[in-house]
Design a protein around this motif. Sequence first.
Motif, PDB file in Angstrom:
ATOM      1  N   ALA A  87      -4.195  26.615  -2.543  1.00 23.58           N
ATOM      2  CA  ALA A  87      -4.296  27.652  -2.394  1.00 23.58           C
ATOM      3  C   ALA A  87      -3.297  27.587  -1.000  1.00 23.58           C
ATOM      4  N   TRP A  88      -2.085  28.249  -1.337  1.00 19.08           N
ATOM      5  CA  TRP A  88      -1.271  28.409  -0.851  1.00 19.08           C
ATOM      6  C   TRP A  88      -0.978  29.098   0.564  1.00 19.08           C
ATOM      7  N   SER A  89      -0.365  28.417   1.419  1.00 14.80           N
ATOM      8  CA  SER A  89      -0.403  29.570   2.576  1.00 14.80           C
ATOM      9  C   SER A  89       0.342  29.003   3.457  1.00 14.80           C
ATOM     10  N   PRO A  90       1.635  29.543   2.682  1.00 15.22           N
ATOM     11  CA  PRO A  90       2.266  28.605   4.460  1.00 15.22           C
ATOM     12  C   PRO A  90       2.786  28.843   6.007  1.00 15.22           C
ATOM     13  N   ASP A  91       3.275  28.114   6.019  1.00 18.18           N
ATOM     14  CA  ASP A  91       3.029  28.378   7.901  1.00 18.18           C
ATOM     15  C   ASP A  91       3.753  29.809   8.209  1.00 18.18           C
ATOM     16  N   ASN A  92       4.834  29.533   7.623  1.00 16.62           N
ATOM     17  CA  ASN A  92       5.901  31.021   8.138  1.00 16.62           C
ATOM     18  C   ASN A  92       5.374  32.279   7.240  1.00 16.62           C
ATOM     19  N   ALA A  93       5.050  32.331   5.943  1.00 12.71           N
ATOM     20  CA  ALA A  93       3.975  33.680   5.487  1.00 12.71           C
ATOM     21  C   ALA A  93       3.430  34.726   6.679  1.00 12.71           C
ATOM     22  N   PRO A  94       3.075  35.979   5.995  1.00 15.78           N
ATOM     23  CA  PRO A  94       2.904  37.075   7.391  1.00 15.78           C
ATOM     24  C   PRO A  94       1.612  37.016   7.114  1.00 15.78           C
ATOM     25  N   VAL A  95       1.391  36.981   8.147  1.00 13.30           N
ATOM     26  CA  VAL A  95      -0.515  36.608   9.089  1.00 13.30           C
ATOM     27  C   VAL A  95      -1.493  37.916   8.230  1.00 13.30           C
ATOM     28  N   ILE A 119      -6.537  21.339  -3.143  1.00 14.41           N
ATOM     29  CA  ILE A 119      -5.958  21.428  -2.544  1.00 14.41           C
ATOM     30  C   ILE A 119      -5.573  22.803  -1.635  1.00 14.41           C
ATOM     31  N   GLN A 120      -5.478  22.390  -0.284  1.00 18.71           N
ATOM     32  CA  GLN A 120      -4.726  23.716   0.674  1.00 18.71           C
ATOM     33  C   GLN A 120      -3.848  23.085   1.811  1.00 18.71           C
ATOM     34  N   GLY A 121      -2.780  24.724   0.893  1.00 18.07           N
ATOM     35  CA  GLY A 121      -1.125  23.756   1.048  1.00 18.07           C
ATOM     36  C   GLY A 121      -0.891  24.847   2.354  1.00 18.07           C
ATOM     37  N   THR A 122       0.124  23.973   3.153  1.00 18.64           N
ATOM     38  CA  THR A 122       0.570  24.592   4.371  1.00 18.64           C
ATOM     39  C   THR A 122       2.162  24.292   4.083  1.00 18.64           C
ATOM     40  N   ASP A 123       2.007  23.807   3.531  1.00 22.39           N
ATOM     41  CA  ASP A 123       3.876  22.777   3.198  1.00 22.39           C
ATOM     42  C   ASP A 123       3.974  22.890   2.492  1.00 22.39           C
ATOM     43  N   PHE A 124       4.664  22.162   1.411  1.00 19.73           N
ATOM     44  CA  PHE A 124       4.822  21.495   0.282  1.00 19.73           C
ATOM     45  C   PHE A 124       4.993  19.737   0.278  1.00 19.73           C
ATOM     46  N   SER A 125       5.094  19.794   1.827  1.00 24.68           N
ATOM     47  CA  SER A 125       4.260  18.020   2.008  1.00 24.68           C
ATOM     48  C   SER A 125       2.506  16.944   1.828  1.00 24.68           C
ATOM     49  N   GLU A 126       2.232  19.055   2.055  1.00 27.98           N
ATOM     50  CA  GLU A 126       0.786  18.904   1.366  1.00 27.98           C
ATOM     51  C   GLU A 126       0.111  19.333   0.551  1.00 27.98           C
ATOM     52  N   VAL A 127       1.797  19.989  -0.870  1.00 30.50           N
ATOM     53  CA  VAL A 127       1.095  19.796  -1.706  1.00 30.50           C
ATOM     54  C   VAL A 127       2.133  18.986  -3.068  1.00 30.50           C
ATOM     55  N   ALA A 128       2.136  17.231  -2.069  1.00 25.69           N
ATOM     56  CA  ALA A 128       3.320  17.189  -3.469  1.00 25.69           C
ATOM     57  C   ALA A 128       2.386  16.146  -4.051  1.00 25.69           C
ATOM     58  N   TYR A 129       3.298  15.459  -5.217  1.00 19.95           N
ATOM     59  CA  TYR A 129       2.299  14.528  -5.863  1.00 19.95           C
ATOM     60  C   TYR A 129       1.593  13.892  -5.367  1.00 19.95           C
ATOM     61  N   GLU A 130       1.887  13.034  -5.083  1.00 17.10           N
ATOM     62  CA  GLU A 130       1.654  11.659  -3.958  1.00 17.10           C
ATOM     63  C   GLU A 130       0.386  12.340  -3.158  1.00 17.10           C
ATOM     64  N   SER A 131       0.979  12.657  -2.860  1.00 23.42           N
ATOM     65  CA  SER A 131      -0.946  13.969  -1.704  1.00 23.42           C
ATOM     66  C   SER A 131      -1.309  14.616  -2.354  1.00 23.42           C
ATOM     67  N   VAL A 132      -1.255  14.899  -4.010  1.00 24.50           N
ATOM     68  CA  VAL A 132      -2.193  15.385  -4.556  1.00 24.50           C
ATOM     69  C   VAL A 132      -3.335  14.192  -5.532  1.00 24.50           C
ATOM     70  N   LEU A 133      -2.439  13.179  -6.097  1.00 32.24           N
ATOM     71  CA  LEU A 133      -2.950  12.480  -5.944  1.00 32.24           C
ATOM     72  C   LEU A 133      -3.618  11.040  -5.814  1.00 32.24           C
ATOM     73  N   ASP A 134      -3.717  11.146  -4.138  1.00 32.16           N
ATOM     74  CA  ASP A 134      -4.458  11.370  -3.288  1.00 32.16           C
ATOM     75  C   ASP A 134      -5.426  11.142  -3.980  1.00 32.16           C
ATOM     76  N   LYS A 135      -5.672  12.994  -3.575  1.00 31.49           N
ATOM     77  CA  LYS A 135      -7.139  13.578  -3.443  1.00 31.49           C
ATOM     78  C   LYS A 135      -8.064  13.164  -5.019  1.00 31.49           C
ATOM     79  N   ALA A 136      -7.045  13.098  -5.634  1.00 33.51           N
ATOM     80  CA  ALA A 136      -7.572  13.037  -7.309  1.00 33.51           C
ATOM     81  C   ALA A 136      -8.027  11.957  -7.389  1.00 33.51           C
ATOM     82  N   LEU A 137      -7.786  10.904  -7.079  1.00 28.56           N
ATOM     83  CA  LEU A 137      -8.156   9.333  -7.263  1.00 28.56           C
ATOM     84  C   LEU A 137      -9.719   9.045  -6.806  1.00 28.56           C
ATOM     85  N   ARG A 138     -10.008   9.955  -5.283  1.00 26.04           N
ATOM     86  CA  ARG A 138     -10.773   9.816  -4.703  1.00 26.04           C
ATOM     87  C   ARG A 138     -11.738  10.467  -4.720  1.00 26.04           C
ATOM     88  N   ARG A 139     -11.902  11.491  -6.409  1.00 28.23           N
ATOM     89  CA  ARG A 139     -12.860  12.004  -6.780  1.00 28.23           C
ATOM     90  C   ARG A 139     -13.481  11.957  -7.811  1.00 28.23           C
TER      91      ARG A 139
END
Length: 139
Positions: A87-95, A119-139
């Motif tokens: 669910a990609w919702s960047p901070d600078n998207a229209p309200v 994955i909920q992403g508001t900036d690219f750091s939250e959808v970076a490969y390492e961030s997603v990998l961390d979540k995938a390994l926990r499930r």
Amino acid sequence: MSRSGVAVSNECQEAFHALKLGKSVKFIIFQLNDTKTEIVVSSKSSDASYDSFLAELPENDCRYAVYDFEYELSGGEGKRSKICFYAWSPDNAPVRSKMVYASSKDALRRSLNGIAVEIQGTDFSEVAYESVLDKALRR
């Protein structure tokens, strides 16, 4: 149909089945149509690159996405893959866009059986490969 009154097009489920069962699609980007009444497929690709997937996410608007996320386990245990919903919702998207996407997400999410990670992403750091990998390994 979602709380916002937005419907999910049949095309969304057909594309998801191609990703999940046929493995002919690596990722799918979904968006609301111009009248904001239906969720439709914006793009899909068989390109395996995670960077090419991230390049499809707009900097200034919301989207939903599904990615067949592949990773290697440490210790030589082999490759794994999990289907991730974004669910990609960047901070600078229209309200207004953020509100409609947030209230419509569950309709799409429920129609796609087989999602392993969300994955909920508001900036690219939250959808970076390492961030997603961390979540995938926990499930």
